[in-house]
Each structure stands twice: as C-alpha cells, then as structure tokens.
Design a protein around this motif. Structure first.
Motif, PDB file in Angstrom:
ATOM      1  N   CYS A  73      46.997  71.752  67.481  1.00 59.31           N
ATOM      2  CA  CYS A  73      47.486  70.463  68.036  1.00 59.31           C
ATOM      3  C   CYS A  73      46.124  70.520  69.430  1.00 59.31           C
ATOM      4  N   ALA A 125      40.301  74.283  66.464  1.00 57.62           N
ATOM      5  CA  ALA A 125      39.758  74.807  67.179  1.00 57.62           C
ATOM      6  C   ALA A 125      38.436  75.919  67.190  1.00 57.62           C
ATOM      7  N   ILE A 133      44.992  82.433  69.043  1.00 57.82           N
ATOM      8  CA  ILE A 133      43.703  83.016  69.482  1.00 57.82           C
ATOM      9  C   ILE A 133      43.828  84.562  70.189  1.00 57.82           C
TER      10      ILE A 133
END
Ligand SMILES: Cc1cc2nc3c(=O)[nH]c(=O)nc-3n(C[C@H](O)[C@H](O)[C@H](O)COP(=O)(O)O)c2cc1C
Ligand code: SF4
Ligand code: SF4
Length: 410
Positions: A359, A378, A400
């Motif tokens: 995203c 990411a 994360i």
C-alpha cells in the motif's frame, strides 16, 4: 462460603467502602432512584451532585456532547443542587442505602467561612458519611475567567479557580476540619498544573483524602463552514466546555502519580478521570490511587458494568497473587523513570513480505528514510532504521515487527 464479588474494602478516614469504586459527582448522582440503583449494582460509594450554596449564577438545563471517535465528553451547561435538595437527598440516601457510602459534594460561595461551616455541619447532621469539597468545577468562575477575562466584572472565586490556590484550599479545609467530624475529601482541579502542591496543602490542613481530577476546560470541535453555530444542540453560542472521559486518562494518571510522589504513602487518593474499564482502574491504582472515581462512563452506560469489572478484577488479582487493593497501589511509582534515565536497546524494523500489501503508507513517513518500495512490497534498511516504531503503528496489515538486538544502545 461463596465470596462476595463486590468486597474489596478500602478506607477513607474511618469510613470503610466495600470496594474502591465511587460514582463521581455529576448527573448520575442527583436522585434517590439513581443512588438506589448504584447501591444495587454494588458500588463502594457515591458522591452526590454538587450542592452549591447560595444557588449559583450559572445553573442551566444540561447541554452535553459525546465525541465517540475522540473519546471526549464535553458539557457547557449543568444544573447543581440547592442546599435544601442536597440535604434531602443525603437524608433519603442514608435511609434507603445500607451499604453504599454516601459522600456529599459541596461548595459555598461566601467570602467568609460562615457559609462553608454551616453547610458542612448541615450535611453532617443530614447523615453524609464523608464531605467532598468541590475545588474543581470549571463551569463556574473559572469558565468566566477563561472566556470573558477583563470584560465582565470579577466573580467570587469558586471551584476550579479557587482550587488552584493552595492557601484558599487549605484555609477552607482547616476551618471545616474544626467544624465537623466526618472525613473530608478535597476534590481538586487539574487546571493550573499544581495539583500535587495543592493536595499536600489540603492534606496538611486536615483533609482525609484528595480526589483528582475533574474536568478540564477546552474548546470543542467547531464546524469551520458554520463556525458561529456551536456543535451543541439547543444552544446559541460557542463557549469553552468541561471535558472528561477516556481522553483525559493519561493526564489524570500523571496527576495522581505526582500527588502520590509528593504526599508519600499515607494519604488516601481518589483517582478520577477517564476510567472506562477494569484495566484503566488498575493502572490508576498502580499510579497511586486508593479508590477510583467514575463519572462519564456512568453517564454513557449506567451502573451495571461494575459487576463485569469486579469479576475481571478479581480474576486478575488471583492470577497476579494480589489479595488487597493496597497491594496494587503505587506499583508504577518506582517503575516510571525520567527520560534521562532510560535504557534503549538496539534494533530495527523488518517487513514480512508475505503479509505486505504494497500500500505504500509506510514509505510516506516524514521522519524516516529507511523504507523503500522494492517490487511491490516495502523493504527497510536496518542501517538507516532508528527503531522509532511509527511504521509498525501505521501499517494496516500488521506486517512490520521490531527485531531486537540484545545490545544496550545507551
Ligand atoms: C456533566 C458532568 C457534571 C459533573 N458535575 C460534577 C459535580 O457536580 N461535582 C464534582 O465534583 N464533579 C463533577 N463532575 C466531574 C466528575 O465527577 C469527574 O471528576 C470528571 O468528569 C472526570 O472523570 P470522568 O472522566 O470519569 O468523567 C462532573 C462531570 C460531568 C461530565
Ligand atoms: S521503526 Fe521508525 S525509523 Fe525504523 S523503519 Fe520504522 S519508521 Fe523508520
Ligand atoms: S504500510 Fe504495511 S502493508 Fe503498506 S507497504 Fe508498508 S509494510 Fe506494506
């Protein structure tokens, strides 16, 4: 024999409450029907709606708003009890409530002490078990001070304006200590930032307990397209309002923590402000509170939730090996360190590529140059990551996590 769920006694002066939970003074403690309901639901005590003598110059039908998203309750208008209704309520409560401790919340507006003393004596004679002096209401002279300073003639100082002045508070407490025998609570405002010092003065003057905190004054959200129209229904003007509810909890815990540090382990502190769960209550005790005041939550949900709180509190205590409320008190006092004394561990954030949706929200973080998009996911450079945690908190996929290195950085 089966244990009484609601028994977890605490004392204020020589008065024993069956448990530390007190319905704080406000709109849910104005009638005998409410007090009977509070007793039935197992609460330790109730502090009746403020009796203001003489009848206050601000005394209107209530105007409240509850901002769910902000967890903020705010009010501008409120009705207090006059002396006779306050006394009748206490008399009725003492006849009809056998286990609930009845606290009379009171303030007088006279310049000399005669009105205060007479009021205190009358409440004691009516059967109040504890007198709570209201040095906290921000909806009287303090509201006028903040919104109108210099425009209107000065009003006699009361509530939150008086409660910032330790000499004024100590003077009232000292006089009333001589006038009555029942325990006195000084309920204090957080305004002015000196609640710990004022608490100390009140306790030295003879208060059996201090209670903090009450509402803070603030400006509620405004409709910027129609800014003259207040967000309150049935109200013509904007005004500063009295804010309470969960948003205030971090501030009220800090106030209780500061009071406890300054006054030491002896005095009773009633921790109030933003309590809306059993976990909140335990945290407040760990910051130094002996008892817990709850107002806004009772406005929104009534009184019956206490049963659930007591069940989960008892289960928690059993699991943790606590047998009294006192054992939970102050546990954070020695734990809370100054920022100067922190130990920080080395580490870095890492993306779980399986969970990342690509995203890109984390890449936008303004204070971080460690995150880039590689392919469609990411990726974080451990050498550039400072370990702050913002990306963990904003990632909508919880993809994360922090990798801790077992090395103290400082
Ligand atoms: C509508 C309203 C009326 C209140 N009236 C009184 C009052 O009469 N006397 C008093 O000492 N505190 C009064 N309070 C303050 C509460 O007892 C409590 O200290 C404060 O709201 C913070 O706790 P909470 O977040 O649980 O509401 C009032 C609060 C509200 C929201
Ligand atoms: S933890 Fe902080 S510094 Fe490290 S990647 Fe995340 S936002 Fe950047
Ligand atoms: S915010 Fe989370 S899901 Fe979005 S790109 Fe970053 S790691 Fe992936």
């Amino acid at each position: 024999m089966e244990e009484d769920l609601f028994q977890l006694p605490v004392k204020i002066g020589d008065v024993t409450l069956r448990n530390p939970f007190i319905v704080g003074s406000g709109p849910t403690v104005k009638s005998i029907e409410q007090l009977e309901q509070i007793e039935k639901c197992g609460w330790g005590a109730a502090s009746t709606k403020q009796t203001f003598n003489p009848r206050p110059y601000i005394n209107y039908d209530p105007r409240y708003r509850w901002f769910k998203k902000e967890k903020l309750h705010i009010f501008t208008a409120e009705r207090r009890l006059d002396m006779e209704s306050g006394l009748r309520l206490i008399e009725a409560a003492r006849k009809r409530c056998r286990e609930l401790v009845i606290i009379a919340n009171f303030s007088d507006n006279s310049v000399n002490m005669e009105g205060w003393e007479e009021g205190a004596r009358r409440f004691e004679a009516a059967g109040a078990q504890i007198l709570e002096l209201n040095f906290c209401c921000p909806n009287m002279s303090f509201n006028v001070d903040v919104s109108d300073k210099g425009v209107n003639a000065p009003r006699p100082s009361s509530g939150a304006s008086m409660g910032q002045d330790e000499n004024a508070v100590a003077h009232v407490v000292q006089s009333l200590r001589k006038a009555i025998r029942i325990p006195i609570i000084a309920k204090l405002t957080p305004e002015g930032g000196r609640i710990a010092e004022v608490s100390k003065a009140a306790l030295e003057a003879g208060a059996s307990a201090v209670s903090g905190v009450a509402n803070r004054l603030g400006i509620p959200p405004v409709d910027i397209w129609n800014y003259r129209k207040p967000i309150y229904n049935l109200q013509g003007e904007n005004t500063v309002g009295c804010m309470s509810g969960p948003w205030i909890k971090p501030l009220s815990m800090r106030d209780v923590f500061e009071i406890r540090k300054l006054v030491g382990p002896g005095p009773h502190i009633n921790g109030t402000g933003g309590i809306s769960s059993m976990e909140d209550a335990v945290q407040m005790m760990m910051c130094g509170a002996d008892s817990i005041g709850v107002c806004t939550e009772t406005m929104l949900r009534g009184f019956g939730f206490l049963e659930k709180w007591m069940k989960s509190l008892k289960a928690y205590m059993k699991e943790m090996g606590f047998s009294t409320a006192r054992e939970m008190r102050d546990l954070l006092i020695s734990e809370i360190k100054s920022a100067a004394d922190l130990t920080l561990w080395s580490g870095y954030a890492q993306v779980d590529k399986e969970k990342c949706s690509g995203c890109g929200l984390c890449v936008e973080i303004g204070h971080c140059n460690a995150i880039v998009m590689t392919d469609v996911v990411a990726s974080i450079d451990p050498k550039l990551c400072k370990g702050c945690s913002t990306c963990i908190d904003i990632c909508p996929k919880q993809s994360i996590r922090m990798v801790e290195e077992d090395v103290a950085k400082r």
